[in-house]
Motif scaffolding. Structure first.
Motif, PDB file in Angstrom:
ATOM      1  N   TYR A   1     -11.618   8.572  -9.478  1.00 20.51           N
ATOM      2  CA  TYR A   1     -10.549   7.697  -8.986  1.00 20.51           C
ATOM      3  C   TYR A   1     -11.189   6.383  -8.532  1.00 20.51           C
ATOM      4  O   TYR A   1     -11.701   6.281  -7.423  1.00 20.51           O
ATOM      5  CB  TYR A   1      -9.784   8.345  -7.824  1.00 20.51           C
ATOM      6  N   ASP A   2     -11.146   5.401  -9.434  1.00 22.83           N
ATOM      7  CA  ASP A   2     -11.812   4.124  -9.199  1.00 22.83           C
ATOM      8  C   ASP A   2     -10.928   3.177  -8.386  1.00 22.83           C
ATOM      9  O   ASP A   2      -9.699   3.212  -8.502  1.00 22.83           O
ATOM     10  CB  ASP A   2     -12.145   3.448 -10.532  1.00 22.83           C
ATOM     11  N   LEU A   3     -11.548   2.329  -7.598  1.00 19.64           N
ATOM     12  CA  LEU A   3     -10.832   1.278  -6.882  1.00 19.64           C
ATOM     13  C   LEU A   3     -10.568   0.133  -7.842  1.00 19.64           C
ATOM     14  O   LEU A   3     -11.483  -0.343  -8.520  1.00 19.64           O
ATOM     15  CB  LEU A   3     -11.658   0.758  -5.702  1.00 19.64           C
ATOM     16  N   TYR A   4      -9.330  -0.303  -7.906  1.00 24.80           N
ATOM     17  CA  TYR A   4      -8.941  -1.522  -8.599  1.00 24.80           C
ATOM     18  C   TYR A   4      -8.342  -2.432  -7.544  1.00 24.80           C
ATOM     19  O   TYR A   4      -7.267  -2.149  -7.014  1.00 24.80           O
ATOM     20  CB  TYR A   4      -7.906  -1.248  -9.695  1.00 24.80           C
ATOM     21  N   LEU A   5      -9.060  -3.474  -7.198  1.00 20.52           N
ATOM     22  CA  LEU A   5      -8.544  -4.477  -6.282  1.00 20.52           C
ATOM     23  C   LEU A   5      -7.804  -5.501  -7.126  1.00 20.52           C
ATOM     24  O   LEU A   5      -8.379  -6.081  -8.051  1.00 20.52           O
ATOM     25  CB  LEU A   5      -9.677  -5.131  -5.499  1.00 20.52           C
ATOM     26  N   MET A   6      -6.529  -5.683  -6.795  1.00 15.98           N
ATOM     27  CA  MET A   6      -5.687  -6.578  -7.584  1.00 15.98           C
ATOM     28  C   MET A   6      -5.035  -7.576  -6.658  1.00 15.98           C
ATOM     29  O   MET A   6      -4.823  -7.294  -5.475  1.00 15.98           O
ATOM     30  CB  MET A   6      -4.638  -5.762  -8.332  1.00 15.98           C
ATOM     31  N   GLU A   7      -4.689  -8.740  -7.201  1.00 15.77           N
ATOM     32  CA  GLU A   7      -4.014  -9.734  -6.376  1.00 15.77           C
ATOM     33  C   GLU A   7      -2.995 -10.511  -7.184  1.00 15.77           C
ATOM     34  O   GLU A   7      -3.048 -10.578  -8.415  1.00 15.77           O
ATOM     35  CB  GLU A   7      -5.003 -10.679  -5.706  1.00 15.77           C
ATOM     36  N   GLN A   8      -2.074 -11.077  -6.434  1.00 18.40           N
ATOM     37  CA  GLN A   8      -1.047 -11.955  -6.994  1.00 18.40           C
ATOM     38  C   GLN A   8      -1.012 -13.187  -6.100  1.00 18.40           C
ATOM     39  O   GLN A   8      -0.914 -13.068  -4.878  1.00 18.40           O
ATOM     40  CB  GLN A   8       0.308 -11.244  -6.985  1.00 18.40           C
TER      41      GLN A   8
ATOM     42  N   SER B   1       0.812  -1.218   0.000  1.00 22.50           N
ATOM     43  CA  SER B   1       0.000   0.000   0.000  1.00 22.50           C
ATOM     44  C   SER B   1       0.846   1.269   0.000  1.00 22.50           C
ATOM     45  O   SER B   1       2.040   1.240   0.271  1.00 22.50           O
ATOM     46  CB  SER B   1      -0.917   0.003   1.225  1.00 22.50           C
ATOM     47  N   TRP B   2       0.148   2.358  -0.282  1.00 18.55           N
ATOM     48  CA  TRP B   2       0.683   3.723  -0.246  1.00 18.55           C
ATOM     49  C   TRP B   2       1.975   3.876  -1.040  1.00 18.55           C
ATOM     50  O   TRP B   2       2.995   4.313  -0.517  1.00 18.55           O
ATOM     51  CB  TRP B   2       0.851   4.218   1.180  1.00 18.55           C
ATOM     52  N   PHE B   3       1.915   3.530  -2.305  1.00 18.86           N
ATOM     53  CA  PHE B   3       3.026   3.776  -3.225  1.00 18.86           C
ATOM     54  C   PHE B   3       2.922   5.220  -3.699  1.00 18.86           C
ATOM     55  O   PHE B   3       1.977   5.581  -4.409  1.00 18.86           O
ATOM     56  CB  PHE B   3       2.945   2.838  -4.436  1.00 18.86           C
ATOM     57  N   VAL B   4       3.877   6.032  -3.313  1.00 22.63           N
ATOM     58  CA  VAL B   4       3.910   7.441  -3.709  1.00 22.63           C
ATOM     59  C   VAL B   4       5.337   7.749  -4.135  1.00 22.63           C
ATOM     60  O   VAL B   4       6.285   7.472  -3.382  1.00 22.63           O
ATOM     61  CB  VAL B   4       3.493   8.374  -2.543  1.00 22.63           C
ATOM     62  N   PHE B   5       5.504   8.322  -5.334  1.00 20.04           N
ATOM     63  CA  PHE B   5       6.839   8.634  -5.832  1.00 20.04           C
ATOM     64  C   PHE B   5       6.928  10.052  -6.376  1.00 20.04           C
ATOM     65  O   PHE B   5       5.980  10.563  -6.963  1.00 20.04           O
ATOM     66  CB  PHE B   5       7.260   7.629  -6.924  1.00 20.04           C
ATOM     67  N   HIS B   6       8.072  10.643  -6.169  1.00 16.57           N
ATOM     68  CA  HIS B   6       8.378  11.969  -6.698  1.00 16.57           C
ATOM     69  C   HIS B   6       8.196  11.924  -8.218  1.00 16.57           C
ATOM     70  O   HIS B   6       8.732  11.033  -8.883  1.00 16.57           O
ATOM     71  CB  HIS B   6       9.831  12.315  -6.349  1.00 16.57           C
ATOM     72  N   PRO B   7       7.460  12.859  -8.786  1.00 15.68           N
ATOM     73  CA  PRO B   7       7.220  12.830 -10.240  1.00 15.68           C
ATOM     74  C   PRO B   7       8.500  12.777 -11.082  1.00 15.68           C
ATOM     75  O   PRO B   7       8.516  12.132 -12.132  1.00 15.68           O
ATOM     76  CB  PRO B   7       6.448  14.124 -10.506  1.00 15.68           C
ATOM     77  N   GLU B   8       9.561  13.414 -10.637  1.00 15.76           N
ATOM     78  CA  GLU B   8      10.799  13.417 -11.414  1.00 15.76           C
ATOM     79  C   GLU B   8      11.554  12.094 -11.354  1.00 15.76           C
ATOM     80  O   GLU B   8      12.493  11.885 -12.124  1.00 15.76           O
ATOM     81  CB  GLU B   8      11.704  14.558 -10.954  1.00 15.76           C
ATOM     82  N   TYR B   9      11.158  11.208 -10.470  1.00 16.17           N
ATOM     83  CA  TYR B   9      11.835   9.924 -10.320  1.00 16.17           C
ATOM     84  C   TYR B   9      10.976   8.753 -10.787  1.00 16.17           C
ATOM     85  O   TYR B   9      11.381   7.603 -10.675  1.00 16.17           O
ATOM     86  CB  TYR B   9      12.270   9.717  -8.863  1.00 16.17           C
TER      87      TYR B   9
ATOM     88  N   LYS C   1      -1.664 -15.170  -0.991  1.00 18.40           N
ATOM     89  CA  LYS C   1      -1.806 -14.123  -1.998  1.00 18.40           C
ATOM     90  C   LYS C   1      -1.401 -12.776  -1.404  1.00 18.40           C
ATOM     91  O   LYS C   1      -1.360 -12.594  -0.190  1.00 18.40           O
ATOM     92  CB  LYS C   1      -3.231 -14.043  -2.534  1.00 18.40           C
ATOM     93  N   VAL C   2      -1.109 -11.841  -2.306  1.00 18.99           N
ATOM     94  CA  VAL C   2      -0.841 -10.450  -1.946  1.00 18.99           C
ATOM     95  C   VAL C   2      -1.840  -9.610  -2.713  1.00 18.99           C
ATOM     96  O   VAL C   2      -2.064  -9.827  -3.908  1.00 18.99           O
ATOM     97  CB  VAL C   2       0.600 -10.020  -2.309  1.00 18.99           C
ATOM     98  N   ILE C   3      -2.457  -8.666  -2.017  1.00 24.29           N
ATOM     99  CA  ILE C   3      -3.408  -7.778  -2.676  1.00 24.29           C
ATOM    100  C   ILE C   3      -2.876  -6.348  -2.671  1.00 24.29           C
ATOM    101  O   ILE C   3      -2.021  -5.981  -1.865  1.00 24.29           O
ATOM    102  CB  ILE C   3      -4.803  -7.822  -2.015  1.00 24.29           C
ATOM    103  N   VAL C   4      -3.407  -5.579  -3.589  1.00 19.14           N
ATOM    104  CA  VAL C   4      -3.160  -4.140  -3.616  1.00 19.14           C
ATOM    105  C   VAL C   4      -4.482  -3.479  -3.983  1.00 19.14           C
ATOM    106  O   VAL C   4      -5.224  -3.983  -4.819  1.00 19.14           O
ATOM    107  CB  VAL C   4      -2.034  -3.756  -4.597  1.00 19.14           C
TER     108      VAL C   4
END
Length: 147
Positions: free
Chosen positions: A136-143, A71-79, A104-107
């Protein structure tokens, strides 16, 4: 370098979030992110390049369901687009992988970042329109594990 989150990182991470609003996050989400950070989360990490915080991400594990979550993947736009997000995702998945019973892992993400997680092997299992904020739609994803 990936290192554990510290409370002194809050303002810099909030700035990263603002730089990604509205491109990836709705304005309504900033308060949720700040509340999360102020709760002093464990298993939450920042990525630094040349002593600059360029991103963050975290994970959790639910033993009762044998499920990990990133969760909470946030990155500097320049990177963005330099493979750094993939590095911290792999770090989180490696840490979660230490739970041998994990199935499983979800995001929980949005349509704006679904492609990033798809490339990493996650599959969309559920979509809910305007979940995070309007547009901003929810996309529930899993692996599934083992991978």
């Amino acid at each position: 370098m990936i290192r554990p989150f510290q409370l002194v990182d809050i303002e810099r991470l909030l700035q990263l979030f603002r730089w990604n609003t509205p491109q990836y996050f709705g304005e309504e989400e900033l308060a949720h992110f700040e509340t999360f950070l102020r709760s002093a989360p464990t298993d939450f990490y920042v990525m630094e390049v040349d002593a600059i915080i360029v991103g963050c991400a975290g994970f959790a594990y639910q033993k009762d369901t044998c499920t990990g979550q990133v969760s909470w993947f946030v990155f500097h736009p320049e990177y963005q687009g330099r493979g750094l997000g993939r590095q911290i995702l792999n770090f989180c998945l490696d840490q979660l992988g230490k739970h041998q019973e994990m199935q499983k892992v979800i995001v929980r993400t949005s349509q704006l970042v679904e492609g990033f997680f798809s490339k990493a092997g996650f599959k969309t299992t559920y979509i809910e329109k305007d979940y995070w904020a309007p547009g901003y739609d929810l996309y529930l994803m899993e692996q599934r594990y083992p991978r």
